[in-house]
Design an enzyme around this catalytic site. Structure first.
Site, PDB file in Angstrom:
ATOM      1  CG  ASP A  63      13.605  52.519  59.534  1.00 42.14           C
ATOM      2  OD1 ASP A  63      13.621  51.322  59.830  1.00 42.14           O
ATOM      3  OD2 ASP A  63      12.593  53.234  59.643  1.00 42.14           O
ATOM      4  NE  ARG A  71      14.403  56.432  57.793  1.00 40.22           N
ATOM      5  CZ  ARG A  71      13.612  56.086  56.790  1.00 40.22           C
ATOM      6  NH1 ARG A  71      13.709  56.697  55.617  1.00 40.22           N
ATOM      7  NH2 ARG A  71      12.714  55.126  56.948  1.00 40.22           N
ATOM      8  NE  ARG A 139      14.499  48.259  52.587  1.00 33.40           N
ATOM      9  CZ  ARG A 139      13.298  48.295  53.185  1.00 33.40           C
ATOM     10  NH1 ARG A 139      12.191  48.388  52.450  1.00 33.40           N
ATOM     11  NH2 ARG A 139      13.211  48.238  54.491  1.00 33.40           N
ATOM     12  CE  LYS A 169      14.054  46.937  58.044  1.00 32.88           C
ATOM     13  NZ  LYS A 169      14.018  48.389  58.225  1.00 32.88           N
ATOM     14  CG  HIS A 170       9.678  44.167  56.821  1.00 34.47           C
ATOM     15  ND1 HIS A 170      10.684  44.183  55.861  1.00 34.47           N
ATOM     16  CD2 HIS A 170       9.563  45.439  57.265  1.00 34.47           C
ATOM     17  CE1 HIS A 170      11.127  45.438  55.717  1.00 34.47           C
ATOM     18  NE2 HIS A 170      10.465  46.227  56.564  1.00 34.47           N
ATOM     19  CG  HIS A 182       5.793  52.312  53.000  1.00 35.90           C
ATOM     20  ND1 HIS A 182       6.609  51.288  52.585  1.00 35.90           N
ATOM     21  CD2 HIS A 182       6.397  52.880  54.070  1.00 35.90           C
ATOM     22  CE1 HIS A 182       7.671  51.238  53.364  1.00 35.90           C
ATOM     23  NE2 HIS A 182       7.575  52.184  54.278  1.00 35.90           N
ATOM     24  CG  ASP A 252       6.815  48.217  58.820  1.00 37.66           C
ATOM     25  OD1 ASP A 252       7.388  49.268  59.159  1.00 37.66           O
ATOM     26  OD2 ASP A 252       6.985  47.687  57.702  1.00 37.66           O
TER      27      ASP A 252
END
Length: 342
Positions: A63, A71, A139, A169-170, A182, A252
Site C-alpha cells: 500500500d 509503507r 486519499r 479500490k474499494h 478496519h 481488502d
C-alpha cells in the site's frame, strides 16, 4: 496455488515462513512497514520471494499511495502527496492535474519497481462524500465521479510506465462510509440510484484496470445481509455486472474488524461469494495455515485472471538504478511544477 495474498512478519523470511510458503504456494504477498528498512534489504526480500516460487512476475504488493498511506518512507524513499492536491489542481486545470497525477505515479512506481514490488494497492477511486468518515478523506481524488476516474486512470498509467500494476479500490465504493472498516462494519443507507455515483469511477476504469479490491461495507440497497466482500449478489450483479469489472478481484484485508467469524471462515465466504483472492496481511501463521486448509485451490478462472493481471510485470521490466533515478527526477519536477499552479 492457494488463492491468498499473505503478509510477512519481518525484514527477512523466518524458517517457518519459508517452508510454509514453499509448500502452499500462495498467489502472492503484501508488504508493510515492518518489512521495509533500506533498499538493499527490501530488494533482497522480494528477490527471495521470487526465487522461492520461480516466478519473475510474482504478485508482490504494497500500500503505497502517498500522504498518510505509505509503507516506504523518507529518508530512504521520497515522500509523495495524497490525492487531494491533484483534485484541487483539477478545479483550475484538469489536463494539468491529469499530467501531474501520472508523473507522480510514475515516480512513486519507480521506487517500487526498483525494490522488486510488482503491484501497488492504489489508486483509491472512492468518490469523496462530505460528512463521511475520514478513513478515505484526503486519499480521495475528488467528489465528482468522472474527475476521480480521470485521475485514477492517470495513476494506473503512471504506475504501469514504471513497471508496476495498480489496484482500483474499494469496490463498489467506500466514499460514503460513516465508519472505518478496519474497526467496524460500515452500513451505507443510500438507495441504488444514489449509489450510481459511487460506482461510476469503477465503471469508467473497469476495462482499463486489471486488478480491483473490494470494500468491507454493507449496502442494504443491494444486499441487506452480507458486506460487499462476502456478497454473491454484489460481486455478481454490481462489481461484475453493473460495473463490468472482469479483472482479478481481491478482498481488502480479511482480518479487519468489519467482518465476523474466524479468519478461515471469512476467507472461505469471500471466495465463495466470487472474490478471486483473499488478502491476509498480518503474517500470523495460525491464520495463514487455516486459510490454506479452508481454501486449498485457486479456480481456473481466477488463475487466468491472475496471469492476465501480472503479464508484463516482472523483474525484466525494471530500469537500471541510474536510469530510474534520472527518470524519477524528471517526473517529480513535472509534478511539482504543475502542482505549483495552485
Amino acid at each position: 496455488m492457494i488463492p491468498a495474498i499473505f503478509g510477512l512478519s519481518g525484514l527477512t523470511l523466518t524458517d517457518d515462513e519459508r517452508a510454509f510458503f514453499r509448500d502452499c504456494d500462495p498467489a502472492g504477498y503484501i508488504l508493510f512497514g515492518r518489512n521495509v528498512d533500506n533498499r538493499a534489504q527490501l530488494r533482497a526480500l522480494t528477490d527471495e520471494l521470487r526465487g522461492l516460487h520461480g516466478r519473475d512476475d510474482l504478485f508482490i504488493s504494497i500500500d503505497q499511495e502517498g500522504g498518510r498511506v505509505a509503507r516506504m518512507k523518507p529518508p530512504v524513499w521520497a515522500k509523495y502527496p495524497a490525492g487531494e492536491p491533484f483534485a484541487r489542481l483539477y478545479d483550475v486545470a484538469p489536463s494539468s492535474a491529469i499530467a501531474a497525477a501520472r508523473a507522480n505515479a510514475e515516480a512513486l512506481g519507480l521506487d517500487l519497481a526498483q525494490a522488486g514490488i510488482t503491484v501497488d494497492c492504489w489508486p483509491c477511486v472512492d468518490v469523496r462524500e462530505p460528512g463521511a468518515h475520514d478513513v478515505i478523506g484526503d486519499r480521495a481524488l475528488g467528489q465528482e465521479p468522472m474527475r476521480v476516474a480521470a485521475l485514477g486512470r492517470a495513476i494506473l498509467e503512471g504506475l504501469e510506465a514504471a513497471g508496476v500494476a495498480g489496484v482500483i479500490k474499494h469496490m463498489p465504493g467506500h466514499g460514503r462510509a460513516g465508519a472505518d472498516s478496519h474497526k467496524e462494519l460500515p452500513t451505507v443507507h443510500a438507495d441504488a440510484e444514489a449509489l450510481e455515483r459511487d460506482i461510476a469511477p469503477f465503471r469508467a476504469l473497469a476495462g482499463r484496470a486489471k486488478i480491483g479490491m473490494t470494500g468491507h461495507i454493507l449496502f442494504p440497497a443491494w444486499d441487506a445481509d452480507a458486506p460487499a466482500t462476502q456478497s454473491p449478489r454484489i460481486i455478481a450483479e454490481i462489481i461484475r455486472g453493473a460495473i463490468g469489472f472482469d479483472g482479478l478481484l481481491l478482498t481488502d484485508d480479511i482480518d479487519m474488524q468489519a467482518l465476523s467469524g474466524t479468519i478461515p471462515e471469512r476467507s472461505a465466504r469471500a471466495l465463495a461469494a466470487g472474490c478471486d483472492l483473499v488478502l491476509n496481511c498480518w503474517a500470523r501463521m495460525e491464520d495463514m495455515v487455516g486459510i490454506a486448509q479452508a481454501c486449498p485451490t485457486m479456480g481456473e478462472e481466477s488463475a487466468a485472471r491472475l496471469a492476465r493481471a501480472m503479464e508484463g510485470f516482472g523483474s525484466g521490466t525494471f530500469l537500471s538504478a541510474d536510469l530510474a533515478q534520472e527518470r524519477q527526477a524528471e517526473c517529480i519536477a513535472t509534478r511539482d511544477a504543475l502542482l505549483g499552479l495552485v
